[in-house]
Write a protein that holds these residues in place. Structure first.
Motif, PDB file in Angstrom:
ATOM      1  N   GLU A 230       3.941   0.726  -5.693  1.00  0.00           N
ATOM      2  CA  GLU A 230       2.989   1.680  -6.595  1.00  0.00           C
ATOM      3  C   GLU A 230       1.798   0.417  -6.063  1.00  0.00           C
ATOM      4  OE1 GLU A 230       1.640   1.904 -10.818  1.00  0.00           O
ATOM      5  OE2 GLU A 230       3.810   0.396 -10.711  1.00  0.00           O
ATOM      6  N   LEU A 231       2.302  -0.961  -5.425  1.00  0.00           N
ATOM      7  CA  LEU A 231       1.211  -2.097  -5.665  1.00  0.00           C
ATOM      8  C   LEU A 231       0.556  -1.779  -4.142  1.00  0.00           C
ATOM      9  CD1 LEU A 231       1.792  -5.023  -8.199  1.00  0.00           C
ATOM     10  CD2 LEU A 231       0.579  -3.347  -8.240  1.00  0.00           C
ATOM     11  N   PRO A 232       1.375  -2.420  -3.223  1.00  0.00           N
ATOM     12  CA  PRO A 232       1.116  -1.920  -1.757  1.00  0.00           C
ATOM     13  C   PRO A 232      -0.532  -0.579  -1.724  1.00  0.00           C
ATOM     14  CG  PRO A 232       2.713  -2.464  -1.727  1.00  0.00           C
ATOM     15  CD  PRO A 232       3.173  -2.260  -2.754  1.00  0.00           C
ATOM     16  N   LEU A 233       0.445   0.814  -2.412  1.00  0.00           N
ATOM     17  CA  LEU A 233      -0.260   1.993  -2.337  1.00  0.00           C
ATOM     18  C   LEU A 233      -2.147   1.926  -2.545  1.00  0.00           C
ATOM     19  CD1 LEU A 233       2.098   4.848  -3.190  1.00  0.00           C
ATOM     20  CD2 LEU A 233       0.546   3.750  -1.235  1.00  0.00           C
ATOM     21  N   ALA A 234      -1.689   0.490  -4.218  1.00  0.00           N
ATOM     22  CA  ALA A 234      -3.520   0.612  -4.429  1.00  0.00           C
ATOM     23  C   ALA A 234      -4.036  -0.053  -3.862  1.00  0.00           C
ATOM     24  CB  ALA A 234      -2.987   0.230  -6.485  1.00  0.00           C
ATOM     25  N   LEU A 235      -3.514  -1.298  -2.880  1.00  0.00           N
ATOM     26  CA  LEU A 235      -4.514  -2.229  -2.649  1.00  0.00           C
ATOM     27  C   LEU A 235      -4.566  -1.395  -0.478  1.00  0.00           C
ATOM     28  CD1 LEU A 235      -1.602  -5.581  -2.667  1.00  0.00           C
ATOM     29  CD2 LEU A 235      -4.240  -5.298  -3.630  1.00  0.00           C
ATOM     30  N   ALA A 236      -4.014  -0.551  -0.795  1.00  0.00           N
ATOM     31  CA  ALA A 236      -4.146   0.209   0.830  1.00  0.00           C
ATOM     32  C   ALA A 236      -5.962   0.988   0.046  1.00  0.00           C
ATOM     33  CB  ALA A 236      -3.151   1.505   0.687  1.00  0.00           C
ATOM     34  N   ARG A 237      -5.230   1.523  -0.586  1.00  0.00           N
ATOM     35  CA  ARG A 237      -6.626   2.883  -1.894  1.00  0.00           C
ATOM     36  C   ARG A 237      -8.369   1.923  -1.684  1.00  0.00           C
ATOM     37  NH1 ARG A 237      -2.516   4.630  -5.029  1.00  0.00           N
ATOM     38  NH2 ARG A 237      -3.512   3.340  -6.698  1.00  0.00           N
ATOM     39  N   ALA A 238      -7.511   0.273  -1.914  1.00  0.00           N
ATOM     40  CA  ALA A 238      -8.604  -0.415  -2.535  1.00  0.00           C
ATOM     41  C   ALA A 238      -9.193  -1.187  -0.797  1.00  0.00           C
ATOM     42  CB  ALA A 238      -8.329  -1.619  -3.082  1.00  0.00           C
ATOM     43  N   GLY A 239      -8.844  -0.905   0.034  1.00  0.00           N
ATOM     44  CA  GLY A 239      -9.287  -1.531   1.562  1.00  0.00           C
ATOM     45  C   GLY A 239      -8.721  -2.600   1.058  1.00  0.00           C
ATOM     46  N   CYS A 240      -8.188  -2.951   1.442  1.00  0.00           N
ATOM     47  CA  CYS A 240      -7.135  -4.233   1.297  1.00  0.00           C
ATOM     48  C   CYS A 240      -6.512  -4.819   2.534  1.00  0.00           C
ATOM     49  CB  CYS A 240      -6.783  -5.421  -0.196  1.00  0.00           C
ATOM     50  SG  CYS A 240      -5.625  -7.291  -0.243  1.00  0.00           S
ATOM     51  N   GLU A 241      -6.536  -6.041   3.249  1.00  0.00           N
ATOM     52  CA  GLU A 241      -6.044  -5.728   4.650  1.00  0.00           C
ATOM     53  C   GLU A 241      -5.099  -7.143   4.308  1.00  0.00           C
ATOM     54  OE1 GLU A 241      -9.669  -7.238   6.879  1.00  0.00           O
ATOM     55  OE2 GLU A 241     -10.194  -4.834   7.132  1.00  0.00           O
ATOM     56  N   ARG A 242      -4.548  -7.321   3.490  1.00  0.00           N
ATOM     57  CA  ARG A 242      -3.921  -8.892   3.332  1.00  0.00           C
ATOM     58  C   ARG A 242      -1.869  -8.140   3.276  1.00  0.00           C
ATOM     59  NH1 ARG A 242      -5.518 -13.090   6.155  1.00  0.00           N
ATOM     60  NH2 ARG A 242      -7.930 -13.575   5.226  1.00  0.00           N
ATOM     61  N   VAL A 243      -1.869  -7.107   3.099  1.00  0.00           N
ATOM     62  CA  VAL A 243      -1.079  -6.356   2.644  1.00  0.00           C
ATOM     63  C   VAL A 243      -0.389  -5.144   3.290  1.00  0.00           C
ATOM     64  CG1 VAL A 243       0.676  -4.816   1.020  1.00  0.00           C
ATOM     65  CG2 VAL A 243      -0.649  -7.350   0.410  1.00  0.00           C
ATOM     66  N   PRO A 244       1.189  -5.134   4.292  1.00  0.00           N
ATOM     67  CA  PRO A 244       1.091  -4.157   4.915  1.00  0.00           C
ATOM     68  C   PRO A 244       1.661  -2.487   4.158  1.00  0.00           C
ATOM     69  CG  PRO A 244       2.627  -6.598   4.961  1.00  0.00           C
ATOM     70  CD  PRO A 244       1.776  -6.399   3.719  1.00  0.00           C
ATOM     71  N   VAL A 245       0.432  -1.397   5.065  1.00  0.00           N
ATOM     72  CA  VAL A 245       0.572  -0.373   3.991  1.00  0.00           C
ATOM     73  C   VAL A 245       1.651   0.707   3.979  1.00  0.00           C
ATOM     74  CG1 VAL A 245      -0.486   1.352   4.030  1.00  0.00           C
ATOM     75  CG2 VAL A 245      -1.897  -0.600   4.323  1.00  0.00           C
TER      76      VAL A 245
END
Length: 496
Positions: A204-219
């Protein structure tokens, strides 16, 4: 296809568990990811069964099972209707991937579970399927193509590049609460073992971070779930950040060599703030006001009392440790008119071992990056954050609850202290410099210095140290002195 094969009854329609139960009863408690160690297994019930590869001829076949494991403490006669109550009842659901062959090749001998004496698998060999490269590669093939198979659903991140086939699989032996497979040093698949109904934060959280464009977490590239009879997140495939080193090992190397770690700590503080900012932008936030703060402080006091009963070494510290939670409670009720704190989704179990660092001169290799994003960390190297599952022992609903970002900050601060304490001789000055640099970096990126809220930070550090005491007493008694030293320091603040 022969007439016999075409009329074959699917194995999952034949009662499996009665013949497997004796084998699982002996095998499950020996697995590192089994959460019920120290309590007897009193029963099994099958939630679902799927033939990922039909068991025919000499094999191999691959069975996917979801099994409720009962460890009833006594006194309760029937199972709860609500799956959320299973933890109190002593019942957990586990994901098993069982290989089936007529005979086991010598290289797979350590994976042996046993040979059923009766039932549909009588005369065959059952073993841990993830240890078989052929079966592990089959699991990747399923993930390459979205779709359903019985109760299982396979999905992919929209816009993700295609996953190549034919990648050699190898298990990672470092996992504790789950199992991981690395495919060709390009991808890593985390197979969740003890599962609970609902979305798992590790997806759930890495998907949300991917949508937000965060580059610090593997998608997440692909994942699979159970749709029925209960919704479970079962496995997540992400790029494997080859060439990165985990933050815990990097910190220990710094201590051993006498090299400063403050620049890395400062950068990690900035990255933590980036992740928190992205999560707050993508997912709902709430304000913890008087009632919520009182509930938070009460829960911390309850965990302290329970920990002191489990670890008597804590008993003499309880009155002074409670002052940290009382101070938090008082701020929520009176201080500055009743203080409110912003709560949001956080990592939930952040420590140095949940971070990876890539030398800016040698950024990690990776594949399968979704279009328009990077798989993290950034191309110029630096920190990335992994493993968003939270503390696996806590209920899923609690792990998904919005919390003050300082919970993650306290986890990293405690991790610096752990690193310094495990080094000989003890180097408290190293930990203090890292803690200060980390908080400064967090303030630079977020505008909020966690040290500006000393009552909140102390409460979360104390709560984390209490958790560590119980964990070490149960699992690593030789390490108990590490969190107890923090307990002594945090309790001493009451005398300042």
């Amino acid at each position: 296809m022969s007439e016999a094969a075409s009329t074959r009854t699917p194995l999952v329609r034949i009662p499996l568990l009665p013949s497997l139960a004796p084998l699982l009863h002996a095998w499950l408690p020996r697995q590192r990811w089994f959460a019920g160690k120290g309590r007897p297994v009193t029963g099994f019930s099958l939630v679902s069964a799927t033939e990922l590869l039909p068991v025919t001829g000499s094999g191999p076949g691959l069975l996917h099972l979801l099994v409720d494991v009962e460890q009833r403490p006594g006194g309760r006669a029937t199972a709860p209707r609500d799956p959320a109550d299973f933890a109190d009842f002593g019942q957990d659901c586990y994901q098993l991937l069982l290989g089936v062959r007529e005979t086991l090749p010598p290289p797979l001998a350590p994976a042996l579970i046993g040979r059923p004496a009766h039932g549909p698998l009588a005369g065959r060999t059952v073993y841990e399927g993830l240890r078989d490269p052929r079966l592990a590669e089959l699991l990747l093939e399923r993930l390459r193509t979205p779709g359903t198979l019985g109760p299982l659903r396979f999905d992919r991140f929209e816009g993700a590049s295609s996953v190549p086939g034919g990648l050699t699989a190898r298990p990672l032996d470092a996992e504790q609460s789950n199992s991981s497979l690395v495919y060709g040093d390009a991808y890593i698949l985390k197979v969740l073992r003890r599962v609970q109904p609902g979305p798992n934060p590790d997806l759930e959280l890495p998907l949300a971070l991917a949508r937000a464009g965060c580059e610090r977490v593997p998608v997440p590239v692909a994942w699979y779930e159970s749709a029925a009879p209960r919704p479970y997140t079962l496995g997540v495939l992400q790029p494997f950040l080859r060439g990165s080193r985990d933050g815990w090992r990097l910190a220990l190397d710094s201590l051993a060599s006498g090299r400063p770690f403050t620049e890395e700590a400062r950068a990690l503080g900035r990255v933590t703030a980036e992740v928190h900012t992205a999560l707050a932008a993508e997912l709902p936030t709430v304000m913890l006001r008087r009632a919520q703060t009182e509930h938070l402080a009460a829960a911390m006091r309850r965990r302290l009392d329970e920990a002191a009963q489990a670890v008597p070494a804590l008993l003499s510290y309880v009155p002074r440790l409670r002052t940290a939670f009382d101070a938090l409670d008082a701020l929520g009720r009176e201080g500055r008119g009743g203080r409110a704190w912003r709560a949001q989704r956080v990592h939930g179990d952040l420590h140095l071992g949940q971070t990876l660092y890539a030398d800016p001169a040698h950024p990690p290799a990776g594949h399968g990056t979704p279009e328009g994003t990077r798989h993290g960390p950034r191309r110029d190297g630096g920190w990335s954050v992994i493993d968003f599952e939270g503390e696996p022992a806590r209920p899923l609903a609690e792990r998904r609850r919005p919390q003050p970002p300082v919970r993650d900050i306290a986890g990293i601060l405690r991790s610096f202290d752990y690193a310094a304490r495990t080094h000989r001789p003890w180097n408290p000055a190293w930990a203090e410099r890292c803690r200060a640099a980390y908080c400064a970096g967090y303030a630079e990126a977020s505008g909020d210095d966690p040290r500006a809220e000393p009552e909140l930070l102390r409460a979360y550090e104390t709560d984390k140290a209490v958790y560590e005491v119980v964990y070490e007493a149960r699992h690593r008694p030789d390490w108990l002195a590490v969190p107890m030293a923090a307990i002594d320091r945090l309790a001493a603040r009451d005398r300042d």
